[in-house]
Design a protein around this motif. Structure first.
Motif, mmCIF file in Angstrom:
data_model
loop_
_atom_site.group_PDB
_atom_site.id
_atom_site.type_symbol
_atom_site.label_atom_id
_atom_site.label_comp_id
_atom_site.label_asym_id
_atom_site.label_seq_id
_atom_site.Cartn_x
_atom_site.Cartn_y
_atom_site.Cartn_z
ATOM 1 N N VAL A 223 23.463 9.410 3.846
ATOM 2 C CA VAL A 223 24.461 9.726 4.865
ATOM 3 C C VAL A 223 24.013 9.257 6.238
ATOM 4 O O VAL A 223 24.550 9.688 7.260
ATOM 5 C CB VAL A 223 24.747 11.251 4.902
ATOM 6 N N SER A 224 23.046 8.364 6.264
ATOM 7 C CA SER A 224 22.536 7.889 7.552
ATOM 8 C C SER A 224 23.401 6.745 8.068
ATOM 9 O O SER A 224 23.995 5.988 7.290
ATOM 10 C CB SER A 224 21.093 7.401 7.396
ATOM 11 N N GLY A 225 23.473 6.631 9.381
ATOM 12 C CA GLY A 225 24.171 5.519 10.001
ATOM 13 C C GLY A 225 25.673 5.552 9.865
ATOM 14 O O GLY A 225 26.327 4.509 9.985
ATOM 15 N N LEU A 226 26.254 6.722 9.599
ATOM 16 C CA LEU A 226 27.709 6.809 9.469
ATOM 17 C C LEU A 226 28.363 6.755 10.842
ATOM 18 O O LEU A 226 27.827 7.293 11.812
ATOM 19 C CB LEU A 226 28.111 8.109 8.775
ATOM 20 N N PRO A 227 29.542 6.136 10.952
ATOM 21 C CA PRO A 227 30.284 6.202 12.225
ATOM 22 C C PRO A 227 30.590 7.648 12.588
ATOM 23 O O PRO A 227 30.735 8.515 11.719
ATOM 24 C CB PRO A 227 31.563 5.409 11.928
ATOM 25 N N ALA A 228 30.683 7.924 13.891
ATOM 26 C CA ALA A 228 30.905 9.292 14.355
ATOM 27 C C ALA A 228 32.193 9.873 13.790
ATOM 28 O O ALA A 228 32.235 11.045 13.384
ATOM 29 C CB ALA A 228 30.920 9.316 15.882
ATOM 30 N N ALA A 229 33.265 9.059 13.749
ATOM 31 C CA ALA A 229 34.537 9.567 13.250
ATOM 32 C C ALA A 229 34.442 9.958 11.777
ATOM 33 O O ALA A 229 34.966 10.986 11.351
ATOM 34 C CB ALA A 229 35.628 8.518 13.446
ATOM 35 N N VAL A 230 33.753 9.139 10.968
ATOM 36 C CA VAL A 230 33.577 9.451 9.549
ATOM 37 C C VAL A 230 32.742 10.710 9.383
ATOM 38 O O VAL A 230 33.038 11.571 8.548
ATOM 39 C CB VAL A 230 32.934 8.259 8.817
ATOM 40 N N GLU A 231 31.698 10.844 10.189
ATOM 41 C CA GLU A 231 30.803 11.999 10.083
ATOM 42 C C GLU A 231 31.548 13.295 10.413
ATOM 43 O O GLU A 231 31.455 14.296 9.680
ATOM 44 C CB GLU A 231 29.621 11.805 11.034
ATOM 45 N N VAL A 232 32.337 13.283 11.489
ATOM 46 C CA VAL A 232 33.071 14.485 11.883
ATOM 47 C C VAL A 232 34.120 14.833 10.836
ATOM 48 O O VAL A 232 34.264 15.995 10.427
ATOM 49 C CB VAL A 232 33.723 14.280 13.271
#
Length: 615
Positions: free
Chosen positions: A520-529
């Protein structure tokens, strides 16, 4: 190669019938069967249409063989007359029995109506073979060049074979009638013509025996191929229209030009003038004959090729989604001449674009709009047949796909703008009513403390304590605003840690929540939220409403996207469950990132929520 062979078979039938007619004296029914069905078989085999109907129709060339053999053997003194007489005793059977039996079961698509009809087809083919072998090989008089005496007892069973053939023919005819009754739209009209021809064919087979006139059954025999021809020409059976229109146009053009040439040449005696007249007339005459052939084939209805051409030209001239959909709707209205036509892009019940033509009426037929296995919308009309709508929907597939994506993008942008403005309104309200009020109160309290600092130090100290409390409350308000923009646990713990923290809070010892996190590293902020909020909402719903004993959460990269699944063993969703605010919010968040969210029943009971977001 099959096309060449099929037309050679038709040519052979024509030669044999012509030669037999010149000799005279044979049964004309055999010639009618051959000339009626071999051209149909040649066309279907050459065009690869109709499945087994084409080869079965070509079998009728044996009728031409029997006709010529009978005519040849009737002339005394010709060499090989004995062999010809032998051929004439059996060659007619496969031709006539195939048409009167199995062929009726196979028309129009060349396939059996179902598995239950396989025994009927096998029985008919076997009985036809047995009858032909008995007629050819069982001794009877001196007309068998090589009789097989061992088969003589089989002749006693010939009446039973004839009964089986009659029963098989009746069953095949009944199957044709049943399929006609069950068919709808254009297919039913095609089968009605074939039924009419089949009834006439059966009458033509038995009519010579009743009237004792050999040629009495010929018109009725030819009625079946004639009715199939009507279904092909007027109702586009086997997609005959475009090909036949070209052939008809060229044939009429050749005849008209030849007539013009000989007329001018006969009147003037000048070959050059006749050639010039042909050269001048060929182009306008071709255009006129093309329109005339269209009227011959399609009656007063619109020409499908012209409709498709106009649709293609209009699609090429526009890029607006509404105009593209309107062009398709206009083409359907022209092709079907229906009172009401509706074309829509998007999911059923939530269309992105809708175009209607005519007066509103119930839709009689509807076909999906597809492009590369993607359903883009639906196309429907109050009248007509799906066969008329499907080519138009397919013809406009690529343009409709572009229109669908443009409309979806426009709607997504509108939703994003609305969501952004709503978020700005919320933040503005929270700042004005919350933090702004606290800061204004702090300012008043500071002024009061400054005024009381010399005159009443104790009161000033109390006011300073109050200021400290107000500052703490303002800080809490700021943290709430920040949390609404991005959950702080994501910044502190990361996606996997934030999900585990939420799971520990919700589980509370009563529900076992298992977390399995991949990369789950390096995910875009929108995807993470979005992934965190969907996981938190799904786990909350499971614990509060599903009463599960165990809940499993899986998250990580999957191909070119990120996948999240929450599966529990609780009560699951009822069949009449209505999505609430939470489920709707989850779906909207995922779809904003062009992802997909599915909610369904788990394999062992419970509910599974799966979200996939492209990266």
């Amino acid at each position: 190669m099959p096309a060449v062979v099929s037309w050679l078979v038709f040519g052979l039938a024509c030669v044999l019938v012509t030669a037999g007619g010149a000799l005279g004296g044979a049964d004309p029914v055999d010639a009618a069967v051959a000339l009626g069905f071999t051209p149909l078989g040649a066309y279907l085999v050459a065009r690869r249409k109709g499945g087994a109907v084409g080869p079965c129709s070509l079998v009728t060339v044996l009728g031409a063989v029997a006709y010529f053999a009978d005519s040849y053997s009737a002339r005394p003194g010709l060499p090989g007359a004995r062999w010809a007489a032998w051929v004439g005793t059996w060659a007619w059977a496969p031709a006539l029995l195939t048409v009167g039996g199995v062929l009726l079961l196979l028309v129009p698509d060349g396939r059996l109506p179902g598995r239950a009809w396989r025994p009927v087809a096998v029985t008919g083919a076997t009985a036809t073979t047995v009858f032909t072998v008995v007629a050819a090989l069982v001794p009877e008089g001196a007309d068998r060049p090589f009789p097989v005496a061992a088969l003589a007892p089989v002749r006693d069973a010939l009446p039973a074979v004839v009964v089986i053939l009659a029963a098989t023919s009746l069953a095949c005819a009944a199957g044709l009638v049943v399929r006609t009754a069950r068919a709808q739209g254009e297919e039913r009209t095609q089968l009605l013509w074939i039924c009419l021809g089949a009834a006439a064919f059966v009458a033509g087979v038995f009519l010579p025996a009743v009237t004792r006139l050999p040629a009495a059954g010929v018109p009725f025999i030819l009625a079946l191929p004639a009715c199939v021809g009507v279904a092909m020409l007027r109702h586009d059976l086997y997609a005959t229209g475009p090909w036949l229109r070209r052939v008809l146009t060229l044939g009429l053009l050749a005849g008209a030009l030849a007539l013009l040439y000989f007329t001018v040449d006969g009147l003037t005696g000048a070959h050059v003038a006749a050639a010039v007249a042909v050269a001048v007339a060929v182009e306008p005459l071709h255009r006129w004959l093309r329109r005339a052939s269209g009227r011959i084939l399609y009656g007063g209805g619109p020409d499908p090729e012209a409709v498709h051409a106009r649709l293609g030209a209009r699609l090429a001239a526009t890029s607006d989604p509404g105009e593209i959909l309107a062009a398709v709707a206009d083409a359907v209205a022209e092709a079907t001449r229906a009172l009401y036509v509706r074309a829509e892009l998007g999911a059923p019940g939530e269309p992105l674009k809708v175009v209607e033509r005519g007066t509103h009426a119930p839709l009689g037929v509807s076909v999906p709009l597809r492009f590369q296995d993607e359903v883009l919308g639906a196309l429907g009309s109050s009248e007509g047949d799906a066969r008329a709508l499907a080519p138009l929907a397919s013809h406009a597939g690529a343009a409709l796909a572009a229109a669908h994506r443009a409309a979806a993008l426009q709607r997504s942008r509108a939703l994003l703008v609305t969501a952004r403005e709503e978020e700005r309104r919320r933040i503005s309200r929270d700042l004005h009513d919350g933090l702004g009020a606290f800061l204004a109160g702090i300012g008043f309290t500071v002024d009061a403390a400054g005024n009381a600092l010399k005159a009443d130090p104790e009161r000033a100290r109390g006011l300073l304590t109050q200021i400290r409390t107000q500052v703490a409350e303002a800080g809490a308000g700021v943290r709430r605003l920040v949390r609404g923009l991005r959950p702080p646990e994501l910044a502190q713990l990361g996606l996997a840690g934030a999900v585990e923290h939420t799971a520990a809070t919700l589980g509370d010892g009563e529900v076992e929540i298992e977390i399995a996190a991949g990369d789950v590293s390096g995910l875009p902020a929108a995807v993470e939220v979005t992934a965190y909020l969907v996981a938190r909402e799904a786990m909350t719903n499971a614990v509060r409403h599903g009463a599960p004993r165990r809940c499993a959460v899986r998250l990580g990269r999957a191909g070119d996207g990120f996948e999240l699944s929450v599966c529990d063993d609780g009560r699951g969703l009822g069949p009449e469950a209505v999505p609430g605010v939470g489920l709707t919010s989850m779906r909207e968040r995922v779809e904003e990132l062009d992802g997909t969210l599915t909610i369904g029943a788990a394999a062992g009971g419970g509910t599974v929520v799966t979200a996939w977001i492209p990266l």
